[in-house]
Each structure stands twice: as C-alpha cells, then as structure tokens.
Design a protein around this motif. Structure first.
Motif, PDB file in Angstrom:
ATOM      1  N   ARG A  42      24.257 -52.608   1.915  1.00 13.23           N
ATOM      2  CA  ARG A  42      23.442 -51.558   1.107  1.00 13.23           C
ATOM      3  C   ARG A  42      22.739 -50.771   2.168  1.00 13.23           C
ATOM      4  NH1 ARG A  42      20.665 -54.609  -1.390  1.00 13.23           N
ATOM      5  NH2 ARG A  42      18.729 -54.450  -0.002  1.00 13.23           N
ATOM      6  N   GLU A  43      22.218 -51.255   3.213  1.00  9.02           N
ATOM      7  CA  GLU A  43      21.599 -50.749   4.400  1.00  9.02           C
ATOM      8  C   GLU A  43      22.609 -49.529   5.118  1.00  9.02           C
ATOM      9  OE1 GLU A  43      19.033 -53.441   6.441  1.00  9.02           O
ATOM     10  OE2 GLU A  43      17.843 -53.680   4.758  1.00  9.02           O
ATOM     11  N   VAL A  44      23.610 -50.291   5.481  1.00  7.97           N
ATOM     12  CA  VAL A  44      24.478 -49.473   6.219  1.00  7.97           C
ATOM     13  C   VAL A  44      25.166 -48.285   5.285  1.00  7.97           C
ATOM     14  CG1 VAL A  44      27.094 -49.400   6.909  1.00  7.97           C
ATOM     15  CG2 VAL A  44      25.706 -51.107   7.569  1.00  7.97           C
ATOM     16  N   ALA A  45      25.269 -48.404   4.131  1.00  2.43           N
ATOM     17  CA  ALA A  45      25.600 -47.191   3.214  1.00  2.43           C
ATOM     18  C   ALA A  45      24.581 -46.318   3.204  1.00  2.43           C
ATOM     19  CB  ALA A  45      25.775 -47.548   1.811  1.00  2.43           C
ATOM     20  N   GLN A  46      23.107 -46.805   3.169  1.00  3.60           N
ATOM     21  CA  GLN A  46      22.003 -45.908   2.944  1.00  3.60           C
ATOM     22  C   GLN A  46      22.044 -44.983   4.511  1.00  3.60           C
ATOM     23  OE1 GLN A  46      18.833 -48.614   2.305  1.00  3.60           O
ATOM     24  NE2 GLN A  46      19.061 -48.669   0.078  1.00  3.60           N
ATOM     25  N   GLN A  47      22.205 -45.613   5.451  1.00  2.00           N
ATOM     26  CA  GLN A  47      22.169 -44.972   6.689  1.00  2.00           C
ATOM     27  C   GLN A  47      23.408 -43.982   6.856  1.00  2.00           C
ATOM     28  OE1 GLN A  47      19.947 -44.962   9.111  1.00  2.00           O
ATOM     29  NE2 GLN A  47      18.561 -46.386   8.152  1.00  2.00           N
ATOM     30  N   GLU A  94      25.038 -38.103   6.601  1.00  2.00           N
ATOM     31  CA  GLU A  94      25.656 -37.176   5.792  1.00  2.00           C
ATOM     32  C   GLU A  94      24.704 -36.120   5.757  1.00  2.00           C
ATOM     33  OE1 GLU A  94      27.651 -38.626   2.612  1.00  2.00           O
ATOM     34  OE2 GLU A  94      29.305 -39.638   3.597  1.00  2.00           O
ATOM     35  N   ARG A  95      23.404 -36.226   5.259  1.00  2.00           N
ATOM     36  CA  ARG A  95      22.524 -35.165   4.794  1.00  2.00           C
ATOM     37  C   ARG A  95      22.098 -34.420   6.155  1.00  2.00           C
ATOM     38  NH1 ARG A  95      17.764 -37.955   3.109  1.00  2.00           N
ATOM     39  NH2 ARG A  95      16.810 -35.826   2.662  1.00  2.00           N
ATOM     40  N   ILE A  96      22.039 -35.374   7.495  1.00  2.00           N
ATOM     41  CA  ILE A  96      21.566 -34.671   8.407  1.00  2.00           C
ATOM     42  C   ILE A  96      22.635 -33.479   9.181  1.00  2.00           C
ATOM     43  CG2 ILE A  96      20.960 -35.004  10.825  1.00  2.00           C
ATOM     44  CD1 ILE A  96      19.623 -37.553  10.340  1.00  2.00           C
ATOM     45  N   ARG A  97      23.716 -34.127   9.231  1.00  2.00           N
ATOM     46  CA  ARG A  97      24.707 -33.372   9.672  1.00  2.00           C
ATOM     47  C   ARG A  97      24.836 -31.948   8.703  1.00  2.00           C
ATOM     48  NH1 ARG A  97      27.486 -38.530  10.207  1.00  2.00           N
ATOM     49  NH2 ARG A  97      27.639 -39.059  12.482  1.00  2.00           N
ATOM     50  N   ALA A  98      24.891 -32.184   7.271  1.00  2.00           N
ATOM     51  CA  ALA A  98      24.905 -31.088   6.505  1.00  2.00           C
ATOM     52  C   ALA A  98      23.834 -30.260   6.752  1.00  2.00           C
ATOM     53  CB  ALA A  98      24.633 -31.606   5.006  1.00  2.00           C
ATOM     54  N   GLU A 140      19.347 -42.196  16.046  1.00  2.00           N
ATOM     55  CA  GLU A 140      18.481 -43.338  15.649  1.00  2.00           C
ATOM     56  C   GLU A 140      19.295 -43.895  14.670  1.00  2.00           C
ATOM     57  OE1 GLU A 140      14.450 -44.381  13.605  1.00  2.00           O
ATOM     58  OE2 GLU A 140      14.467 -42.395  14.743  1.00  2.00           O
ATOM     59  N   SER A 141      19.950 -43.112  13.585  1.00  2.00           N
ATOM     60  CA  SER A 141      20.407 -43.760  12.413  1.00  2.00           C
ATOM     61  C   SER A 141      21.891 -44.314  12.898  1.00  2.00           C
ATOM     62  CB  SER A 141      20.734 -42.492  11.369  1.00  2.00           C
ATOM     63  OG  SER A 141      21.262 -43.060  10.224  1.00  2.00           O
ATOM     64  N   GLU A 142      22.599 -43.731  13.830  1.00  2.00           N
ATOM     65  CA  GLU A 142      24.002 -44.207  14.357  1.00  2.00           C
ATOM     66  C   GLU A 142      23.508 -45.685  14.966  1.00  2.00           C
ATOM     67  OE1 GLU A 142      26.199 -39.967  15.152  1.00  2.00           O
ATOM     68  OE2 GLU A 142      25.146 -40.744  16.588  1.00  2.00           O
ATOM     69  N   GLY A 143      22.696 -45.726  15.905  1.00  2.00           N
ATOM     70  CA  GLY A 143      22.148 -46.876  16.439  1.00  2.00           C
ATOM     71  C   GLY A 143      21.812 -47.970  15.321  1.00  2.00           C
ATOM     72  N   GLU A 144      21.267 -47.537  14.367  1.00  2.00           N
ATOM     73  CA  GLU A 144      20.764 -48.750  13.415  1.00  2.00           C
ATOM     74  C   GLU A 144      22.081 -49.316  12.621  1.00  2.00           C
ATOM     75  OE1 GLU A 144      18.359 -51.000  10.672  1.00  2.00           O
ATOM     76  OE2 GLU A 144      18.273 -50.187  12.638  1.00  2.00           O
ATOM     77  N   VAL A 145      23.243 -48.209  12.144  1.00  2.00           N
ATOM     78  CA  VAL A 145      24.352 -48.558  11.674  1.00  2.00           C
ATOM     79  C   VAL A 145      25.166 -49.623  12.771  1.00  2.00           C
ATOM     80  CG1 VAL A 145      26.889 -47.842  11.111  1.00  2.00           C
ATOM     81  CG2 VAL A 145      24.782 -46.746  10.212  1.00  2.00           C
ATOM     82  N   ASP A 146      25.134 -49.278  13.779  1.00  2.00           N
ATOM     83  CA  ASP A 146      25.598 -50.439  14.735  1.00  2.00           C
ATOM     84  C   ASP A 146      24.885 -51.660  14.757  1.00  2.00           C
ATOM     85  OD1 ASP A 146      27.470 -48.316  15.566  1.00  2.00           O
ATOM     86  OD2 ASP A 146      26.205 -47.917  17.531  1.00  2.00           O
ATOM     87  N   ARG A 147      23.523 -51.748  14.698  1.00  2.00           N
ATOM     88  CA  ARG A 147      23.072 -52.926  14.687  1.00  2.00           C
ATOM     89  C   ARG A 147      23.276 -53.713  13.302  1.00  2.00           C
ATOM     90  NH1 ARG A 147      18.939 -55.285  12.340  1.00  2.00           N
ATOM     91  NH2 ARG A 147      18.400 -53.586  11.086  1.00  2.00           N
ATOM     92  N   LEU A 148      23.109 -52.979  12.211  1.00  2.00           N
ATOM     93  CA  LEU A 148      23.687 -53.542  11.035  1.00  2.00           C
ATOM     94  C   LEU A 148      24.928 -53.945  10.663  1.00  2.00           C
ATOM     95  CD1 LEU A 148      21.772 -50.914   8.640  1.00  2.00           C
ATOM     96  CD2 LEU A 148      20.935 -53.330   8.933  1.00  2.00           C
ATOM     97  N   GLN A 149      25.796 -53.413  11.426  1.00  2.00           N
ATOM     98  CA  GLN A 149      27.320 -54.065  11.299  1.00  2.00           C
ATOM     99  C   GLN A 149      27.498 -55.115  12.116  1.00  2.00           C
ATOM    100  OE1 GLN A 149      29.319 -50.187  12.469  1.00  2.00           O
ATOM    101  NE2 GLN A 149      29.777 -49.885  10.100  1.00  2.00           N
TER     102      GLN A 149
END
Length: 355
Positions: A226-231, A236-240, A278-287
């Motif tokens: 769930r947290e990966v999907a949220q990040q 997507e929002r930031i890139r948009a 920061e979000s990309e780093g958090e996704v790496d940690r969560l995965q």
C-alpha cells in the motif's frame, strides 16, 4: 465438547499461518522484544497484544468489568486445555470489527452474540475449523507423550490486551470476565498496556524469566504494498506538476490508499524535484522491506512444514539400515567415547578453576 487440542509452539510464524488458515486476511503476529515507544510505533497499526507467561496461582482482587457485554466486549472463557494461545488471538480478532476475520470467525461471532463467556468458550472448543487448524501445527505422534507444557511440567498461559470502545481491557480466559485497566483511545492505549504488562513482569521478576510478547498487527506485506502504491501515485502527481500536465486521478483501489486526502504539492520546481527524489528513495526502501518480508514468509512456511513432519519413521529406518550394514554399534561406541572425553575435559577444567 470438541475433541483433543494439542499444545502448539508460541511462534509468530505459527500464529500468522494459523490466522491465514482460519480465513483471516491482512493480519499477522509479530514477536516483541521491547515495549518502548519506538518498538511499538514501528509495528503500528497494532490491534492487540498477547502476553505469554508461566502461570502461577495468585490472588487477584481486581473486579471484572460489570458492563463489558453492554460495551460490546467479546470475551470467551477458557474451557479447553492447550487452547489458550489460539483463544487469546480469537478474543483480539472478535473485538476488532475493522478486520476481515473470515467467514468462519464472523459466523461464530454472530452465533455467540449474547452468549455468556462460558458458552462462548464452548463454542470455540466445538469449532471444527479452529480446532483442526490449531492441531495442524502438531506433528503426528505414534508415541503419545504425557501431556505437559514442558519438561518440568510447568503451565504457561496467554492473555490479551486491547482497546474496546474507549477502554483498555485485559482478557484472561481463566477469569470470569474482562478486566478494565484504564480509559483510553486508539492513540494512547499502547503505553497504558505496556505499563500494565511491565508491572506484571515486575511481580514475577524475582522468580521467573520466561516471558513472551506478541503483537497482532497488519500484515507487513499488505502495508508495504500500500505504501509503495501511495508513493508511486505521489511521484505521478509530482511529475505531472513539473510537466504542467493534468494530475493523475486519485487511486480507486483501497490497497493504494483510496479515500486518503492528498497533500498539496509546492509550486517551486526545485522543491518538487527534491520531493520526487525523496519519494523514489522511499520506494526503494519499501520494496527492500517487502522482499525481506516475503523471504521471511517462505522461511516460516518451511519451518511449519518441519513442525508438522513426523521424523520417527525416518530415524527408525536410518538406524535399521546402519545396524544391517554393521555400522550402528561402532557409531554408538564412538559417541560414548566422545561423551566420556567431554566429561573428562569438563572435570579437568573444574579442577583447574578450584586450584
């Protein structure tokens, strides 16, 4: 009443698989090594705590909560031997309406609504689903040992701590009802439960060191996904926004955090870029955490298979084959010699230490 219930090992891998096989979804058991704030916070959400200790007879003058049934507290008396661990977990699950406890437990909760604690305990004891899942963690035993909790014949007991409708309760199946410990909320019940458990351990500290504490928590795999999907949605929002394009639609899947309020994004491009990194780093940690949890589940599955396996036929066949080949007696003699050598070495060290 229900058939025989066996003693099962107090282990998070055992109880987590037990939950799954009873039909409970999104819940696991986790062993706690400390009751400090950081340890508890790292496991949130925590639905209840299960405390194991060596039972000893003692006077308890605390009154049972007289209005527990009016408050909607599910409490089942323990009326079957060797089932206190499973029953403590069931007591937690039945008091957590937000959990998906599966058809069997949901039906049992509805069926026993309004029953006194003794009848609830009998209903659990007569549940073929709960009993068969519980007993499945004990290996087939052609030689049935004498029933006891351990080699000293000590009795161990499980009790649960959890909040229900604004109050913290201790649920002990050997008591006539739940004991209200304090008023609380979902935000502050854990420190109060930790204080109660710490006080209980302190009473036994002079003569007892055998404690075990487990938390009933959200399935870590579900939480990390769930947290990966949220990040990923945040990215997507930031890139948009960085590309001046339309923002993505909010997630429709509950597993991705559907319904959660979206935090406004800053307008500064540099700040947005930093947030993206920061979000990309958090996704790496969560995965990485998810991969570790998946591996731990595989280890639990292997361990539980070994727990269910009867190794006596294998050992018998091995010894028979060694005897037929004339290799058993030499191995026995070598083992005796090695044992005698260890005893002699221990005796020699003791003599040197006393001289």
């Amino acid at each position: 009443m229900g058939d025989h219930w066996t003693t099962i090992e107090s282990d998070p891998g055992v109880f987590s698989e037990l939950l799954e096989r009873m039909g409970v979804k999104g819940v696991q058991m986790e062993e706690l090594w400390s009751l400090d704030e950081d340890s508890l916070h790292s496991l949130k959400p925590i639905y209840g705590l299960i405390f194991l200790f060596k039972w000893q007879k003692e006077e308890d003058g605390r009154p049972v909560a007289a209005d527990f049934e009016e408050k909607g507290v599910f409490f089942a008396s323990q009326v079957i031997n060797n089932a206190c661990a499973t029953q403590a977990i069931v007591n937690v699950l039945m008091n957590r309406p937000e959990l998906d406890i599966g058809a069997e437990l949901a039906q049992l909760r509805d069926f026993t609504s309004g029953f006194p604690p003794e009848m609830k305990g009998l209903a659990i004891g007569n549940s073929e689903c709960i009993r068969s899942v519980h007993n499945s963690f004990s290996p087939p035993q052609p030689i049935v040992p004498e029933e006891r909790d351990d080699e000293k014949g000590e009795a161990f007991h499980f009790i649960a701590y959890l909040p229900v409708t604004g109050a913290l309760y201790e649920l002990d199946g050997l008591k006539p009802g739940p004991i209200k410990l304090a008023d609380c909320s979902e935000d502050d019940w854990l420190p109060k439960a930790a204080a109660a458990i710490t006080e209980r351990m302190g009473r036994y500290a002079a003569s007892e060191v055998k404690f075990n504490l487990m938390a009933c928590i959200e399935d870590r795999r579900q939480k990390y996904r769930r947290e990966v999907a949220q990040q990923q949605h945040l990215q997507e929002r930031i890139r948009a926004k960085l590309g001046n394009s339309a923002p993505p639609a909010p997630p429709a899947d509950a597993a991705a955090g559907a319904g959660a309020a979206e935090v406004p994004l800053p307008d500064d491009p540099d700040t947005l870029a930093a947030r993206l990194a920061e979000s990309e780093g958090e996704v790496d940690r969560l995965q990485a955490a998810l991969a570790m949890e998946e591996e731990r589940r595989r280890q639990w599955a292997d361990e539980n298979i070994r727990r269910r396996t009867d190794y006596i036929p294998f050992a018998f066949q091995l010894l028979s084959a060694l005897a037929e080949a004339g290799q058993l007696q030499p191995l026995v003699e070598r083992a005796k010699e090695a044992h005698a050598a260890k005893l002699e070495e221990r005796r020699r060290q003791q003599q040197q230490g006393s001289s």
